[in-house]
Design a protein around this motif. Structure first.
Motif, PDB file in Angstrom:
ATOM      1  N   UNK A   1       0.845  -1.194   0.000  1.00  0.00           N
ATOM      2  CA  UNK A   1       0.000   0.000   0.000  1.00  0.00           C
ATOM      3  C   UNK A   1       0.882   1.247   0.000  1.00  0.00           C
ATOM      4  N   UNK A   2       0.610   2.196  -0.917  1.00  0.00           N
ATOM      5  CA  UNK A   2       1.433   3.402  -0.972  1.00  0.00           C
ATOM      6  C   UNK A   2       1.066   4.349   0.163  1.00  0.00           C
ATOM      7  N   UNK A   3       1.941   5.352   0.382  1.00  0.00           N
ATOM      8  CA  UNK A   3       1.755   6.205   1.551  1.00  0.00           C
ATOM      9  C   UNK A   3       0.490   7.049   1.479  1.00  0.00           C
ATOM     10  N   UNK A   4       0.080   7.484   0.282  1.00  0.00           N
ATOM     11  CA  UNK A   4      -1.137   8.278   0.225  1.00  0.00           C
ATOM     12  C   UNK A   4      -2.361   7.428   0.587  1.00  0.00           C
ATOM     13  N   UNK A   5      -2.363   6.169   0.185  1.00  0.00           N
ATOM     14  CA  UNK A   5      -3.456   5.277   0.580  1.00  0.00           C
ATOM     15  C   UNK A   5      -3.469   5.088   2.092  1.00  0.00           C
ATOM     16  N   UNK A   6      -2.285   4.999   2.696  1.00  0.00           N
ATOM     17  CA  UNK A   6      -2.205   4.899   4.160  1.00  0.00           C
ATOM     18  C   UNK A   6      -2.745   6.166   4.803  1.00  0.00           C
ATOM     19  N   UNK A   7      -2.351   7.326   4.249  1.00  0.00           N
ATOM     20  CA  UNK A   7      -2.849   8.595   4.772  1.00  0.00           C
ATOM     21  C   UNK A   7      -4.373   8.627   4.725  1.00  0.00           C
ATOM     22  N   UNK A   8      -4.929   8.187   3.598  1.00  0.00           N
ATOM     23  CA  UNK A   8      -6.381   8.232   3.422  1.00  0.00           C
ATOM     24  C   UNK A   8      -7.086   7.367   4.459  1.00  0.00           C
ATOM     25  N   UNK A   9      -6.606   6.149   4.641  1.00  0.00           N
ATOM     26  CA  UNK A   9      -7.223   5.261   5.623  1.00  0.00           C
ATOM     27  C   UNK A   9      -7.139   5.804   7.032  1.00  0.00           C
ATOM     28  N   UNK A  10      -5.991   6.400   7.371  1.00  0.00           N
ATOM     29  CA  UNK A  10      -5.821   6.934   8.715  1.00  0.00           C
ATOM     30  C   UNK A  10      -6.685   8.177   8.918  1.00  0.00           C
ATOM     31  N   UNK A  11      -6.710   9.072   7.919  1.00  0.00           N
ATOM     32  CA  UNK A  11      -7.543  10.271   8.018  1.00  0.00           C
ATOM     33  C   UNK A  11      -9.016   9.895   8.152  1.00  0.00           C
ATOM     34  N   UNK A  12      -9.444   8.899   7.385  1.00  0.00           N
ATOM     35  CA  UNK A  12     -10.840   8.478   7.447  1.00  0.00           C
ATOM     36  C   UNK A  12     -11.196   7.929   8.824  1.00  0.00           C
ATOM     37  N   UNK A  13     -10.314   7.118   9.372  1.00  0.00           N
ATOM     38  CA  UNK A  13     -10.607   6.524  10.680  1.00  0.00           C
ATOM     39  C   UNK A  13     -10.699   7.586  11.771  1.00  0.00           C
ATOM     40  N   UNK A  14      -9.903   8.622  11.686  1.00  0.00           N
ATOM     41  CA  UNK A  14      -9.935   9.694  12.691  1.00  0.00           C
ATOM     42  C   UNK A  14     -11.157  10.580  12.506  1.00  0.00           C
ATOM     43  N   UNK A  15     -11.436  10.986  11.271  1.00  0.00           N
ATOM     44  CA  UNK A  15     -12.586  11.851  11.018  1.00  0.00           C
ATOM     45  C   UNK A  15     -13.901  11.131  11.310  1.00  0.00           C
ATOM     46  N   UNK A  16     -13.916   9.820  11.123  1.00  0.00           N
ATOM     47  CA  UNK A  16     -15.140   9.050  11.351  1.00  0.00           C
ATOM     48  C   UNK A  16     -15.544   8.999  12.820  1.00  0.00           C
ATOM     49  N   UNK A  17     -14.610   9.278  13.718  1.00  0.00           N
ATOM     50  CA  UNK A  17     -14.964   9.277  15.142  1.00  0.00           C
ATOM     51  C   UNK A  17     -15.921  10.421  15.478  1.00  0.00           C
ATOM     52  N   UNK A  18     -15.806  11.536  14.764  1.00  0.00           N
ATOM     53  CA  UNK A  18     -16.706  12.676  14.989  1.00  0.00           C
ATOM     54  C   UNK A  18     -17.727  12.844  13.865  1.00  0.00           C
ATOM     55  N   UNK A  19     -17.465  12.206  12.721  1.00  0.00           N
ATOM     56  CA  UNK A  19     -18.362  12.290  11.571  1.00  0.00           C
ATOM     57  C   UNK A  19     -18.545  10.867  11.003  1.00  0.00           C
ATOM     58  N   UNK A  20     -19.373  10.049  11.652  1.00  0.00           N
ATOM     59  CA  UNK A  20     -19.484   8.626  11.296  1.00  0.00           C
ATOM     60  C   UNK A  20     -19.900   8.367   9.846  1.00  0.00           C
ATOM     61  N   UNK A  21     -20.554   9.308   9.202  1.00  0.00           N
ATOM     62  CA  UNK A  21     -21.046   9.072   7.845  1.00  0.00           C
ATOM     63  C   UNK A  21     -20.028   9.416   6.761  1.00  0.00           C
ATOM     64  N   UNK A  22     -18.876   9.942   7.145  1.00  0.00           N
ATOM     65  CA  UNK A  22     -17.885  10.301   6.125  1.00  0.00           C
ATOM     66  C   UNK A  22     -17.341   9.042   5.463  1.00  0.00           C
ATOM     67  N   UNK A  23     -17.187   9.095   4.159  1.00  0.00           N
ATOM     68  CA  UNK A  23     -16.719   7.949   3.399  1.00  0.00           C
ATOM     69  C   UNK A  23     -15.229   8.070   3.087  1.00  0.00           C
ATOM     70  N   UNK A  24     -14.640   6.949   2.715  1.00  0.00           N
ATOM     71  CA  UNK A  24     -13.206   6.929   2.443  1.00  0.00           C
ATOM     72  C   UNK A  24     -12.842   7.900   1.320  1.00  0.00           C
ATOM     73  N   UNK A  25     -13.629   7.915   0.265  1.00  0.00           N
ATOM     74  CA  UNK A  25     -13.297   8.800  -0.855  1.00  0.00           C
ATOM     75  C   UNK A  25     -13.458  10.268  -0.476  1.00  0.00           C
ATOM     76  N   UNK A  26     -14.323  10.573   0.491  1.00  0.00           N
ATOM     77  CA  UNK A  26     -14.477  11.959   0.943  1.00  0.00           C
ATOM     78  C   UNK A  26     -13.278  12.390   1.790  1.00  0.00           C
ATOM     79  N   UNK A  27     -12.773  11.494   2.614  1.00  0.00           N
ATOM     80  CA  UNK A  27     -11.544  11.792   3.360  1.00  0.00           C
ATOM     81  C   UNK A  27     -10.389  12.017   2.391  1.00  0.00           C
ATOM     82  N   UNK A  28     -10.370  11.259   1.314  1.00  0.00           N
ATOM     83  CA  UNK A  28      -9.332  11.405   0.295  1.00  0.00           C
ATOM     84  C   UNK A  28      -9.411  12.778  -0.374  1.00  0.00           C
TER      85      UNK A  28
END
Length: 222
Positions: A1-28
């Motif tokens: 997995x490249x680093x930007x994909x890692x960034x996306x997954x990590x950003x999504x997991x953090x933002x989802x704690x306060x915004x549960x409906x946010x999708x992976x592509x939106x975090x991207x």
């Protein structure tokens, strides 16, 4: 997995704690805005290969753009929310050798370039019989106008000292020029030390054995 994909997954997991409906592509999309692009499609076409390669060293991020993008797609992300994302992306192993910083922190990158990079002008100042100590930065000034808009080149003037040890600890006041070339929209290559010249009279100094020269505010995979 490249680093930007890692960034996306990590950003999504953090933002989802306060915004549960946010999708992976939106975090991207928010990350793409953080890197200066209006959409991920723009990032993919223009900058992604450079970001994933080895040429770029510094990523000058745009925190406000990421927040605006998140709010624009329906998620009221605050500066505190996005700060949590930024802090999660900085630890070793996540950034992949990139420094994730703001434009103001590029002053510290110029300091690092002066203090760590060898240069023939420094060799000319020192004699072979002297033991060299670490150079010291006194002040750093950006010479590029309008640094809020990432220019093609960032130039800095660094006032500092070249330090040596002979019978006593000696310091040569110097003025140095450092250059960073832009390799993407908000991506810069490693700094280049262009010149170092003496400025002022030689003087003695007291060594500071507690100073380790660590550069705060910039975290990488090195």
């Amino acid at each position: 997995m490249d680093k930007f994909s890692k960034w996306t997954g990590l950003a999504h997991s953090i933002l989802a704690t306060s915004h549960p409906k946010i999708k992976l592509n939106q975090a991207r999309e928010c990350l793409a805005a953080w890197l200066g692009h209006r959409t991920y499609a723009s990032l993919r076409v223009h900058d992604l290969d450079v970001l994933l390669g080895v040429v770029a060293k510094y990523v000058v991020v745009d925190t406000q753009a990421a927040i605006v993008r998140a709010n624009g797609i329906g998620f009221p992300v605050t500066r505190e929310h996005w700060h949590a994302v930024e802090m999660a992306l900085k630890p070793s192993g996540i950034s992949g050798g990139l420094w994730l910083i703001d434009m103001q922190t590029m002053l510290l990158a110029a300091r690092l370039t002066f203090e760590d990079q060898p240069h023939p002008d420094i060799d000319a100042i020192c004699t072979p019989s002297w033991m060299r100590d670490n150079p010291l930065t006194i002040s750093t000034v950006c010479q590029t106008a309008d640094v809020d808009i990432p220019p093609l080149e960032l130039r800095f003037t660094v006032h500092g000292e070249v330090r040596v040890s002979a019978d006593q600890s000696l310091a040569f006041p110097v003025i140095a020029q450092a250059l960073f070339k832009r390799v993407g929209l908000r991506l810069y290559a490693e700094g280049e030390l262009l010149s170092v010249r003496r400025e002022g009279e030689l003087h003695t100094y007291e060594p500071d054995f507690d100073s380790d020269g660590e550069l705060y505010g910039m975290l990488s995979d090195d």
